[in-house]
Design an enzyme around this catalytic site. Structure first.
Site, short mmCIF file in Angstrom:
data_model
loop_
_atom_site.label_atom_id
_atom_site.label_comp_id
_atom_site.label_asym_id
_atom_site.label_seq_id
_atom_site.Cartn_x
_atom_site.Cartn_y
_atom_site.Cartn_z
CG ASP A 67 40.62 48.15 41.22
OD1 ASP A 67 39.58 48.58 41.58
OD2 ASP A 67 40.64 47.33 40.25
CE LYS B 257 42.03 51.02 38.90
NZ LYS B 257 40.71 50.93 39.81
P1 NDP Z 1 38.06 43.40 46.08
O1 NDP Z 1 39.16 42.47 45.97
O2 NDP Z 1 37.68 43.72 47.02
O3 NDP Z 1 36.28 42.13 45.24
C1 NDP Z 1 36.13 41.73 44.85
C2 NDP Z 1 34.78 41.04 44.47
O4 NDP Z 1 34.86 40.32 42.99
C3 NDP Z 1 35.21 39.73 45.56
O5 NDP Z 1 34.56 38.71 45.50
C4 NDP Z 1 36.03 39.10 43.73
O6 NDP Z 1 35.83 37.37 44.20
C5 NDP Z 1 34.86 39.39 42.52
N1 NDP Z 1 35.71 38.78 41.48
C6 NDP Z 1 36.96 39.53 41.30
N2 NDP Z 1 37.15 39.50 39.73
C7 NDP Z 1 36.39 38.55 39.25
C8 NDP Z 1 35.90 37.69 37.67
N3 NDP Z 1 37.08 37.59 37.26
N4 NDP Z 1 34.74 36.98 38.02
C9 NDP Z 1 33.71 36.83 39.17
N5 NDP Z 1 34.04 37.15 40.14
C10 NDP Z 1 35.43 38.27 40.64
O7 NDP Z 1 37.98 44.33 44.64
P2 NDP Z 1 36.61 45.79 45.11
O8 NDP Z 1 35.32 45.43 46.07
O9 NDP Z 1 37.66 47.16 45.74
O10 NDP Z 1 36.26 46.20 43.39
C11 NDP Z 1 35.56 45.63 42.85
C12 NDP Z 1 34.89 46.27 41.46
O11 NDP Z 1 35.02 47.76 41.96
C13 NDP Z 1 36.16 46.36 40.44
O12 NDP Z 1 35.52 46.61 39.49
C14 NDP Z 1 36.52 47.68 40.93
O13 NDP Z 1 37.08 49.11 40.23
C15 NDP Z 1 35.72 48.30 41.49
N6 NDP Z 1 35.85 49.63 42.04
C16 NDP Z 1 36.66 49.78 43.51
C17 NDP Z 1 36.41 50.74 44.43
C18 NDP Z 1 37.51 50.99 45.70
O14 NDP Z 1 37.39 51.94 46.36
N7 NDP Z 1 37.93 49.24 46.15
C19 NDP Z 1 36.28 52.22 43.56
C20 NDP Z 1 36.27 52.37 42.22
C21 NDP Z 1 35.55 50.99 42.04
P3 NDP Z 1 37.38 36.39 44.13
O15 NDP Z 1 37.93 37.15 45.45
O16 NDP Z 1 36.72 35.13 43.73
O17 NDP Z 1 38.51 36.60 42.70
#
Ligand code: NDP
Length: 451
Positions: free
Chosen positions: A164, A124
């Protein structure tokens, strides 16, 4: 916890006392391994070695903003374990990124990748850079500077990063372009690439779709389904958007989505038209979820509060909850709210969104609970399929990739369910995923001599 395992855990804390997220991830895995070590005492050496990353690279990322000011961020790549394949795992760009968070994510990734059945080790990386509010040119300059160091440490057979939080298609494009220029070769060194330069169909959808496939399997063990089920989803990024889409495909009714500023509750359900509006808002206009409440009728918007125990999203009465935002977004009392509201199943789309107290609460109350390392493995599994397509220089159709993804998720569900049963943790997917993921890595580490 068995004494020999407890000693390993204590040594992790003593060595890096200031890494709470990493401790949390390690403890959750070690808690499940007692019966495995009892049956195979030689595996304790694997446990001892697995809690230390094989390699950690940290570097400086200088870049100029649009006003001509120099900014200096920090980049990190944690190459955790390569005993079953090249390191594989995403890059996160978020101000909260630090070594503890990347070690927790890298550690989880080792087990997740093992569960997919594909030959991928775990890693990571990321940076404390915040893409929010930055112009395209600033993001491009940052990505190029980031890759100008990372490129020498990765490779198609060595380490294959992906996206991510904060790293989507735009960032992968800039990162890939810089790698190609510096390495002077075109290889599948990153996944999540655009379709015009080696990406796979279904990769953007894969984590969200896979999550819902897994949750569907879990629900079916109790004779339930998504048909007519109300669903709370947190986040509105990549994982949340496609989880929402697949819930709609299966006849469910998503009622919430969020971002770090707050969440919306739509009692009439987020339908396809509204979801496509959210996708445009988030992916193209880079706006805030609050705007949904201005655009559509009868929507409740609740701003997030800084203090703990305040995430009111989880006070929504729903059948299924899919936390898809970030780590530790549901704590014990928020989990209790979901239980009181009659939740049947909770499946983690994000990595470690539920605290240990939340997980305990779900398990104690008979809620079906899927840990992210099993339920969100569809993303990395499809990255594995992207690597295969790059290696054979072919592209598979959308249907072909989706059916492989679905098959992988069904297998992960079966494997975790049966492994839990076998080791005396019936119905506990956390233990099932930890043990099943561990066994493959343990076997290969021992066969190769622990290095
Ligand atoms: P994105 O950046 O596309 O979306 C993240 C979302 O979560 C946004 O809506 C963001 O809001 C919100 N968010 C992020 N940080 C916080 C916080 N501290 N408090 C509240 N809301 C928050 O990321 P992904 O959708 O790709 O990833 C989301 C999760 O899924 C993560 O934990 C990632 O590790 C996990 N994941 C992702 C994979 C992938 O293929 N993308 C694979 C496996 C796991 P804002 O825009 O306001 O920050």
């Amino acid at each position: 916890m068995d004494t020999s395992i407890k000693n390993v855990y204590d040594s992790v804390i003593a060595r890096d006392p200031d890494q709470p997220e990493f401790h949390q991830a390690v403890e959750e895995v070690l808690d499940s391994l007692g019966p495995v070590i009892e049956a195979n005492p030689e595996y304790i050496d694997v446990v001892k070695s697995m809690v230390e990353p094989e390699r950690v690279i940290q570097f400086r990322i200088p870049w100029y903003d649009d006003e001509g000011n120099l900014n200096v961020n920090r980049g990190i790549r944690v190459q955790f374990n390569s005993s079953i394949g090249p390191y594989k795992g995403g890059l996160r760009f978020h101000p909260s990124v630090n070594l503890s968070i990347l070690k927790f994510l890298g550690f989880e990734q080792v087990f997740k990748n093992s569960l997919t059945g594909l030959p991928m080790g775990g890693g990571k990386g990321g940076s404390d850079f915040d893409p929010k509010g930055k112009s395209d040119s600033e993001v491009r300059r940052f990505c190029q500077s980031f890759m100008s160091e990372l490129w020498r440490h990765i490779g198609a057979d060595l380490d294959v990063p992906a996206g991510d939080i904060g790293v989507g298609g735009r960032e992968i494009g800039y990162l890939f372009g810089m790698y190609r220029k510096l390495a002077n070769e075109f290889t599948g060194v990153l996944t999540g690439k655009g379709l015009s330069y080696g990406g796979s169909l279904i990769r953007p959808e894969a984590t969200g779709y896979g999550l819902v496939y897994f949750a569907r399997e879990m629900l079916s063990t109790k004779g339930k389904s998504f048909e007519g089920a109300s669903v709370a989803i947190s986040g509105s990024g990549n994982v949340a958007q496609y989880a929402c889409e697949k819930v709609l495909d299966l006849g469910g009714k998503p009622v919430t989505m969020s971002d770090s500023s707050g969440f919306i509750y739509d009692s009439s359900g987020i339908d396809r038209e509204k979801l496509s509006w959210i996708m445009d808002l988030k992916n193209n206009r880079r706006g805030r979820i609050k705007e949904y409440a201005d655009k559509f009728e009868n929507i409740e918007y609740t701003e997030s509060k800084p203090e703990p125990n305040s995430n009111e999203l989880w006070a929504t009465n729903v059948d299924v909850a899919l936390p898809c935002a970030t780590q530790n977004e549901i704590n014990g009392s928020e989990a209790q709210l979901l239980v009181d509201g009659g939740v049947i199943a909770v499946a983690e789309g994000a990595n470690m969104p539920c605290t240990p107290e939340a997980v305990e609460c779900f398990l104690e109350n008979g809620v079906l609970f899927a840990p992210g390392k099993a339920s969100n493995a569809g993303g990395v599994a499809t990255s594995g399929l992207e690597m295969s397509q790059n290696s054979i220089r072919m592209n598979w159709s959308r249907e072909e990739v989706d059916s492989k993804l679905e098959e992988i998720m069904i297998n992960i569900h079966k494997n975790t369910f049966e492994t839990a049963e076998k080791y005396g943790f019936s119905g506990n997917y956390v233990a099932g995923a930890n043990i099943a993921g561990f066994l493959k890595v343990a076997e290969s580490s021992l066969s190769q001599g622990i290095l």
